[in-house]
Enzyme design. Structure first.
Site, PDB file in Angstrom:
ATOM      1  N   VAL A 706      -6.356   1.881   1.208  1.00  0.00           N
ATOM      2  CA  VAL A 706      -5.559   0.543   1.403  1.00  0.00           C
ATOM      3  C   VAL A 706      -4.029   0.456   0.899  1.00  0.00           C
ATOM      4  O   VAL A 706      -3.247   0.100   1.274  1.00  0.00           O
ATOM      5  CB  VAL A 706      -6.393  -0.859   0.665  1.00  0.00           C
ATOM      6  CG1 VAL A 706      -5.594  -1.919   0.888  1.00  0.00           C
ATOM      7  CG2 VAL A 706      -7.657  -0.633   1.391  1.00  0.00           C
ATOM      8  N   GLY A 707      -4.000   0.961  -0.433  1.00  0.00           N
ATOM      9  CA  GLY A 707      -2.600   1.133  -0.947  1.00  0.00           C
ATOM     10  C   GLY A 707      -2.732   1.588  -2.223  1.00  0.00           C
ATOM     11  O   GLY A 707      -3.918   2.045  -2.885  1.00  0.00           O
ATOM     12  N   GLY A 712      -3.514   3.357 -10.307  1.00  0.00           N
ATOM     13  CA  GLY A 712      -4.699   3.675  -9.303  1.00  0.00           C
ATOM     14  C   GLY A 712      -4.331   3.429  -8.035  1.00  0.00           C
ATOM     15  O   GLY A 712      -3.369   3.024  -7.502  1.00  0.00           O
ATOM     16  N   THR A 713      -5.505   3.822  -7.057  1.00  0.00           N
ATOM     17  CA  THR A 713      -5.650   3.876  -5.692  1.00  0.00           C
ATOM     18  C   THR A 713      -6.561   2.781  -5.389  1.00  0.00           C
ATOM     19  O   THR A 713      -7.765   2.836  -5.762  1.00  0.00           O
ATOM     20  CB  THR A 713      -5.758   5.208  -5.119  1.00  0.00           C
ATOM     21  OG1 THR A 713      -4.814   6.002  -5.699  1.00  0.00           O
ATOM     22  CG2 THR A 713      -5.582   5.088  -3.697  1.00  0.00           C
ATOM     23  N   LYS A 729     -10.662  -0.189  -6.664  1.00  0.00           N
ATOM     24  CA  LYS A 729      -9.492   0.277  -7.293  1.00  0.00           C
ATOM     25  C   LYS A 729     -10.091   1.517  -8.352  1.00  0.00           C
ATOM     26  O   LYS A 729     -10.697   1.272  -9.201  1.00  0.00           O
ATOM     27  CB  LYS A 729      -8.766  -0.702  -8.293  1.00  0.00           C
ATOM     28  CG  LYS A 729      -7.547  -0.391  -8.952  1.00  0.00           C
ATOM     29  CD  LYS A 729      -7.180  -1.527  -9.572  1.00  0.00           C
ATOM     30  CE  LYS A 729      -5.678  -1.163 -10.414  1.00  0.00           C
ATOM     31  NZ  LYS A 729      -5.358  -2.291 -11.130  1.00  0.00           N
ATOM     32  N   ASP A 836       3.217  -8.651 -14.548  1.00  0.00           N
ATOM     33  CA  ASP A 836       3.537  -7.706 -13.347  1.00  0.00           C
ATOM     34  C   ASP A 836       3.264  -8.611 -12.045  1.00  0.00           C
ATOM     35  O   ASP A 836       2.748  -8.368 -11.261  1.00  0.00           O
ATOM     36  CB  ASP A 836       2.465  -6.800 -13.583  1.00  0.00           C
ATOM     37  CG  ASP A 836       3.049  -5.562 -12.556  1.00  0.00           C
ATOM     38  OD1 ASP A 836       4.355  -5.536 -12.246  1.00  0.00           O
ATOM     39  OD2 ASP A 836       2.422  -4.747 -12.052  1.00  0.00           O
TER      40      ASP A 836
END
Length: 1014
Positions: A706-707, A712-713, A729, A836
């Site tokens: 997804v992104g 992380g991924t 995640k 963030d």
């Protein structure tokens, strides 16, 4: 003769050489100017090259005969350069127009060498410093426009010697001090703008000598005192703006005779007093009249009807009227004002009865606000003729009778407030025709009967207030359950019977449910467990019975829970200890029994009330309850103490040896990872293994990707524990800080729950198939991706092709994120600083509801009341994302609510412009904040994201301005976009304590939403 011919030839040659040399001087000056203007960008101004004569270069105009530069016009570029002193060599210049090219630096003093200069326009740049004295040498200068810059210092008094000036526009800068009296010497001046500065002191009387003045803008300063009498000599004045100062006096008594051609008067938010003279309405050209927020009193004359061009009349928050029957007589004459769009009369002393003539007001009317007056009588049937109304406010008056059925014709109505009157009868079924309704206020009246089932048609409802009436019957099923966006439902202090409808459980955005002081009965339906955003649940003083359901412990957003004065029985469920945000728990006067829990809210004696339950025991000592009885031992447990001791010693030796071995092993491993078991116990997550996540994501396949984020991924997956897809995640543990991010995110999302926060489903701390440490967090999957994707992905090539965000969607997303921040900063047990905030961390679900995620950098502030810097969290290693980090963090300041507000402001500006704060156009003094600040409000259409497709062509807007058509005719969307951008600019101010608060942001965004909801 030969000698004469020689002399003529020599003179011609000399002239040609001089012309050639002068032309070369202009060319060199232009090339030097280009280098500074464009920051040396080789791709800028491509026509400025040696293959073309400089008179053919873009933006350059030359004299026909002398071939010297006479005009330099370059607008709407994003260079962000400076003005080169070489400008002084263009000695034939008559016009400089360098608007909106994001210049920074100071105005070079060499401009003063341009003796022929007539027009100097540097609007909407980022110039700073003071206006150079040398400009006084420009003896031909007629127009000076320096609007929307950051110029500072005092307004130069030497302007008064430039008597040829016709326009002096210095608005929207940082000028201080007083208005220099020398400006009264500018006898040719037609336009003077000093608005939006920091000027103070009185308005200088010398301005009264400007007999040719047509436009005078002095609003939004700190001017004080009275409007000086000489100012009333300006008989040619068309536009007078004095808004938001500290001015006093009876200004209106002089305006009608002084300014016979006046078109707009803006005098709101001052300290003016006096009456509204009938002669005011002889101003036949008047289209805008705003005196709101002053101390005017007396009647409003029926002569107002003579203002045939009137579009906006704002007189709210004054002292008009005396509570008498004739106070509203002027309304009948307003029917002659056929262009009227906005009528604001709120917060006055107007009495009298509304007549049916109100229906004869302009069909263009979009706002009619008459709340907080002394108006009596019935709401007339004629109200139904105002078919374009979006806001109807008549709350806090003395209105009586029933709501007319004609109100069902107002199908554009978004805001209806009739609360705190004496209205009675049934709420009409035709209210269901008003499908655009968002806010309905009918509280504190005498309404009877039941809630109309037709309200189910009002699917955009967000707030519904009918408390303190005499309504009865059951709360209708399949009514509120259709209002998926409902946030607040106030039904208390009525006579409702029956049980709580189970379909209220569909309202996953519902935050406040007030049902207290009715005649409701039955048990609390388990479906209410679906109201995951519920923060306040008030059920006291009804006849509910049965056990207090344990599922209430899963409503982790609950802050107030009041079940007192009912018939609940059995024990208090221990699950209520899970409600970490709960600050008030009232279970008094029921029939509860058994042991009182001692954890969670039950540890705080000031937060709980258990009075009137006679059979409770235990709990914390401060409750002074009797101890709970010890159950008798069973026979099988009555073994001898000796046998128990022997058996314990034997088993103990074995256990000690085993535990010692395990302890040594664990110490050698030095495992620092967070146990999924402990997390599951603490927050009630479903335990999931690495293998299950591996299978759910097809082995963490790229097709499921997804992104990626900071640590992380993210993969899409399908887990057997959950019906819907999930997002997994996976932490990159090679990245420094990833493990700390995992703990921080689990801790933050485990403690806080809100409808606009990304919900954590479970987490995994294990090892992968190769024996490497593995950590992952599982979230709800957001089908519409991130805001980042929708803002910056080419929609033609994206899976989100049909999701190019319109303005309303962007406002809704901004509101969702604001609600999340308000909860984090102000409504959670420990204030949370996100650290963030950016588009990639805003996720959108099936219904385009925004959820704020990625709490890997979140910090807790251990205070619940103060917002002062003394309570800010330490942040020595705070990171974030470049472009969104507030400037004070870079200087080592602690994280704070104000820091989140800065990031949020940049987010808003990115949403409205479609430009990232790290765009290549920004730099050298130009930022996204400055870029937007300089465009508000008049050039907003030039910076807005083109995909919003606003229906206002710039050419048409300029045409309307040229013909002096009223400002109010401009497209509503443009006004809303400017307001949206203004909020973003206010949130992203450089100084933390100057940033807008999240509460004010929500109020402002909500106002924009109401304007768009038609």
């Amino acid at each position: 003769m030969s000698f004469l011919i020689f002399l003529l030839s020599f003179a011609s040659l000399t002239l040609a050489v001089r012309v050639s040399l002068s032309s070369e001087t202009d060319k060199i000056a232009l090339l030097s100017l280009k280098d500074k203007l464009t920051n040396g960008d080789p791709h800028a101004l491509p026509s400025w090259n040696h293959s073309l004569h400089f008179c053919q270069w873009e933006g350059v105009t030359c004299c026909r005969h002398c071939k010297r530069v006479s005009s330099l016009q370059l607008q709407n570029q994003y260079w962000g350069g400076t003005l080169s002193p070489s400008l002084e060599n263009l000695t034939f210049l008559r016009m400089i127009n360098l608007t909106n090219i994001y210049l920074h630096g100071e105005i070079p003093r060499e401009v003063g060498h341009l003796k022929r200069l007539q027009i100097l326009d540097l609007t909407q740049n980022n110039l700073h410093g003071q206006i150079p004295l040398e400009i006084i040498n420009c003896s031909s200068l007629q127009v000076i426009i320096l609007l929307y810059n950051n110029l500072s210092g005092k307004v130069p008094s030497w302007f008064g010697s430039m008597k040829q000036l016709t326009q002096l526009v210095l608005g929207a800068n940082g000028f201080v001090g007083s208005i220099p009296s020398s400006l009264g010497n500018l006898s040719s001046l037609e336009k003077l703008s000093l608005a939006y500065n920091h000027l103070e002191g009185p308005i200088t009387p010398s301005l009264g000598r400007l007999s040719n003045l047509k436009f005078l803008f002095l609003g939004v300063n700190n001017l004080s005192g009275q409007v000086p009498p000489p100012l009333y000599n300006l008989s040619n004045l068309r536009f007078l703006s004095l808004t938001k100062n500290q001015l006093v006096g009876t200004v209106l008594s002089n305006i009608p005779t002084a300014f016979p051609y006046l078109e707009a008067f803006q005098g709101g938010m001052n300290r003016f007093t006096g009456t509204l003279p009938s002669s005011m309405f002889n101003l036949s050209e008047l289209y805008e009249f705003d005196i709101s927020g002053n101390g005017f009193h007396g009647p409003i004359s029926p002569a107002i009807g003579s203002l045939h061009k009137l579009q906006s009349f704002g007189a709210g928050h004054n002292r008009f009227g005396s509570g008498r029957a004739d106070d509203l007589n002027f309304l009948s004459s307003l029917q002659n004002c056929t262009q009227l769009k906005r009528l604001g009369l709120d917060s006055n002393y107007l009495g009298g009865i509304l007549t049916d003539l109100i229906g004869n007001l302009s069909s263009n009317l979009v706002m009619l606000y008459m709340g907080s007056n002394q108006i009596s009588g019935r709401i007339p049937d004629g109200i139904g003729k105002l078919i374009n109304l979006q806001l109807l406010g008549m709350e806090n008056n003395f209105l009586e009778g029933t709501i007319p059925y004609s109100i069902g014709k107002l199908k554009n109505l978004v805001w209806l407030t009739l609360g705190r009157n004496k209205l009675f009868g049934n709420i009409p079924l035709v209210i269901g025709n008003l499908t655009m309704l968002s806010v309905v206020g009918l509280e504190s009246n005498k309404f009877e009967g039941s809630i109309p089932f037709t309200l189910a048609n009002c699917t955009k409802m967000e707030k519904f207030y009918v408390n303190n009436n005499s309504l009865s019957g059951n709360i209708p099923i399949q009514t509120f359950g259709y209002q998926q966006g409902l946030i607040e439902l106030y039904l208390f202090s009525n006579s409702f019977t029956g049980s709580i409808p189970s379909d209220l459980g569909n309202l996953n955005h519902l935050s406040i449910l007030y049902l207290q002081e009715n005649k409701l009965s039955g048990e609390i339906p388990i479906e209410l467990s679906g109201c995951s955003a519920l923060s306040k649940l008030m059920l006291e003083r009804n006849s509910f019975h049965g056990s207090i359901p344990s599922f209430l412990g899963s409503l982790l957003s609950l802050e107030i829970l009041d079940l007192s004065h009912n018939n609940f029985s059995n024990t208090i469920p221990h699950e209520l200890m899970n409600l970490t945000l709960l600050s008030t728990l009232n279970l008094s006067f029921n029939h509860l029994s058994g042991e009182v829990p001692v954890g969670g809210v039950f540890k705080n004696i000031t937060a709980i009330s258990l009075t009137g339950n006679k059979h409770l025991c235990g709990g914390i000592p401060q409750l002074n309850l009797p101890p709970c009885p010890v159950l008798p031992l069973q026979k099988k447990h009555k073994r001898s103490i000796k046998k128990r001791v022997i058996l314990a010693i034997a088993l103990g030796g074995i256990l000690i040896t085993f535990v010692t071995f395990i302890s040594i092993y664990l110490l050698k491993k030095k495992a620092k990872k967070l146990s999924i078991k402990s997390l599951a116990l603490q927050y009630g997550y479903v335990k999931v293994s690495y293998g299950e996540l591996h299978q759910a994501t097809n082995g963490f396949s790229s097709s499921n990707l997804v992104g990626t984020g900071n640590f992380g991924t993210v993969y899409r997956g399908d887990l057997v524990h959950f019906e819907r897809p999930v997002a997994v995640k996976v932490l990159n543990l090679q990245r420094r800080g990833a493990s700390k991010s995992f703990v921080a995110e689990c801790k933050a999302l485990g403690k806080i729950k809100h409808r606009n926060l990304l919900s954590i489903l479970t987490c995994c701390s294990s090892v992968d198939y190769e024996g490497n440490d593995f950590k992952a967090i599982v979230f709800e999957f957001m089908s519409n991706g991130s805001l980042e994707t929708l803002l910056h992905t080419n929609t033609e090539d994206s899976e989100f092709t049909n999701l190019s965000l319109n303005l309303m969607q962007r406002v809704n997303i901004a509101l969702d994120v604001a609600f999340a921040l308000d909860y984090l900063h102000n409504d959670s047990w420990e204030a949370v600083i996100h650290c963030d905030i950016k588009p990639s961390n805003v996720l959108l679900d099936d219904d385009m509801v925004a959820h704020l995620g990625d709490f890997g950098l979140a910090r807790f502030i251990h205070d619940t009341t103060s917002h002062s810097s003394s309570n800010q969290a330490s942040s020595s290693v705070v990171k974030g994302t470049i472009g969104y980090i507030p400037p004070e963090y870079g200087a080592g300041s602690s994280v704070s609510r104000e820091g989140d507000m800065y990031s949020y402001g940049i987010l808003l500006l990115e949403m409205i412009t479609g430009k990232k704060p790290t765009d290549s156009m920004f730099g050298e003094g130009l930022s996204l904040h400055i870029f937007c600040n300089m465009a508000i409000p008049k050039r907003i259409s030039e910076i807005v994201d083109s995909r919003l497709l606003f229906p206002w062509p710039i050419e048409e807007k300029e045409k309307r301005r040229a013909t002096r058509q009223p400002k109010m005719e401009e497209n509503l969307s443009e006004e809303c976009v400017a307001s949206f951008a203004r909020i973003g600019v206010a949130c992203s101010q450089e100084i933390p304590n100057e940033r807008m608060s999240i509460k004010d942001v929500i109020t402002e965004l909500y106002a924009i939403k109401q304007k768009l909801s038609c």
